[in-house]
Design an enzyme around this catalytic site. Structure first.
Site, short mmCIF file in Angstrom:
data_model
loop_
_atom_site.label_atom_id
_atom_site.label_comp_id
_atom_site.label_asym_id
_atom_site.label_seq_id
_atom_site.Cartn_x
_atom_site.Cartn_y
_atom_site.Cartn_z
N THR A 151 2.23 2.15 10.08
CA THR A 151 1.09 2.36 10.96
C THR A 151 0.85 1.09 11.77
O THR A 151 1.58 0.10 11.62
CB THR A 151 -0.17 2.76 10.18
N PHE A 152 -0.16 1.12 12.63
CA PHE A 152 -0.46 -0.01 13.51
C PHE A 152 -1.86 -0.51 13.27
O PHE A 152 -2.79 0.27 13.04
CB PHE A 152 -0.33 0.43 14.98
N HIS A 153 -2.02 -1.84 13.33
CA HIS A 153 -3.34 -2.46 13.30
C HIS A 153 -3.46 -3.41 14.49
O HIS A 153 -2.48 -4.10 14.83
CB HIS A 153 -3.55 -3.26 12.02
N LEU B 160 3.48 5.24 4.88
CA LEU B 160 4.57 4.79 5.74
C LEU B 160 4.03 3.79 6.78
O LEU B 160 3.09 3.06 6.50
CB LEU B 160 5.22 6.00 6.41
N CYS C 114 2.35 6.96 10.31
CA CYS C 114 2.30 7.53 8.95
C CYS C 114 3.39 8.57 8.71
O CYS C 114 3.29 9.37 7.78
CB CYS C 114 0.92 8.11 8.66
N ARG D 121 0.83 -1.21 0.00
CA ARG D 121 0.00 0.00 0.00
C ARG D 121 0.86 1.25 0.00
O ARG D 121 2.06 1.21 0.25
CB ARG D 121 -0.90 0.00 1.24
N GLY D 122 0.22 2.39 -0.24
CA GLY D 122 0.91 3.66 -0.13
C GLY D 122 1.14 4.04 1.31
O GLY D 122 0.55 3.48 2.23
N GLY E 270 -4.57 3.92 3.44
CA GLY E 270 -3.46 3.60 2.55
C GLY E 270 -3.93 2.59 1.53
O GLY E 270 -4.45 1.54 1.91
#
Length: 231
Positions: A90-92, A88, A185, A85-86, A156
């Site tokens: 991140t967290f999930h 930077l 991000c 994906r586009g 993203g």
């Protein structure tokens, strides 16, 4: 003209790897090889919804995590994955609604930027339906949905040959301390928030899914066809 149909696949709580595997199957279905199953002419793709079963940090095409940082995050008990994906890093994690629309934008008459704006509009509408009238989208590099200087929804996407994948992550009751270990991000000086934080009560993913689906149908002007989750 009859609205395009989108398959709705709800996965409940699953590992992030399972979501990615299902996304790949739908990408192949939208870009079929000879002799494989293709979508009907009235369908535009699938809407994949889930809640992550465990913590995972993801890096986008622009990177965002060095090998040393990735090792540090794994030591916290989280997965670390590179994605197409586009954006930077991140967290999930649990308490977050992940929405991955795998769509043929040509069938919906959308451009990529219009698709990103539509995802933002869905999250803004959901916040409004929950009484958070201050939610808004911001211009790049602040893609996503914000309440003041706090991001509540990250976005993203990936697009190849007009087919989109990945999507948005909306914080419902996410443990926000996981974000403290990265610069989400790549945006220095901003924070994150959640529906639970803003409404001062526990808001589950299951609670907001009907509202999100309502917003998705309105924004994308499509119908949703429920499909059984894969075993």
């Amino acid at each position: 003209m009859q609205p395009r149909a989108v398959r709705l696949v709800q996965l409940s709580r699953v590992r992030y790897a399972e979501l990615l595997a299902l996304q790949e199957r739908w990408l192949r279905r939208l870009q079929p090889e000879p002799g494989t199953e293709a979508l009907s002419g009235t369908e535009a793709g699938a809407l994949l919804l889930c809640e992550p079963a465990g913590p995972v940090y993801t890096a986008g095409l622009r990177g965002g995590l060095t090998p040393e940082e990735a090792a540090r995050l794994r030591a916290l008990g989280a997965e670390v994955r590179a994605t197409g994906r586009g954006g930077l890093a991140t967290f999930h994690g649990p308490g977050q609604l992940l929405c991955h629309p795998v769509l043929d934008l040509r069938r919906l008459g959308l451009r990529l930027r219009t698709h990103v704006a539509a995802l933002e509009a869905c999250a803004v509408r959901l916040c409004e339906l929950r009484g958070l009238s201050g939610a808004r989208a911001r211009p790049p590099p602040y893609t996503g949905v914000w309440l003041g200087e706090r991001k509540i929804c990250a976005i993203g996407v990936r697009c190849g040959r007009h087919i989109t994948s990945h999507g948005l992550a909306l914080n419902c009751s996410t443990d926000l301390t996981w974000f403290e270990h990265i610069v989400p991000c790549g945006l220095v000086g901003t924070g994150v928030t959640s529906l639970s934080e803003e409404l001062q009560r526990h808001v589950t993913v299951d609670e907001v899914i009907p509202l999100f689906l309502e917003a998705f149908k309105e924004t994308y002007k499509c119908s949703l066809i429920s499909e059984d989750s894969p075993n």
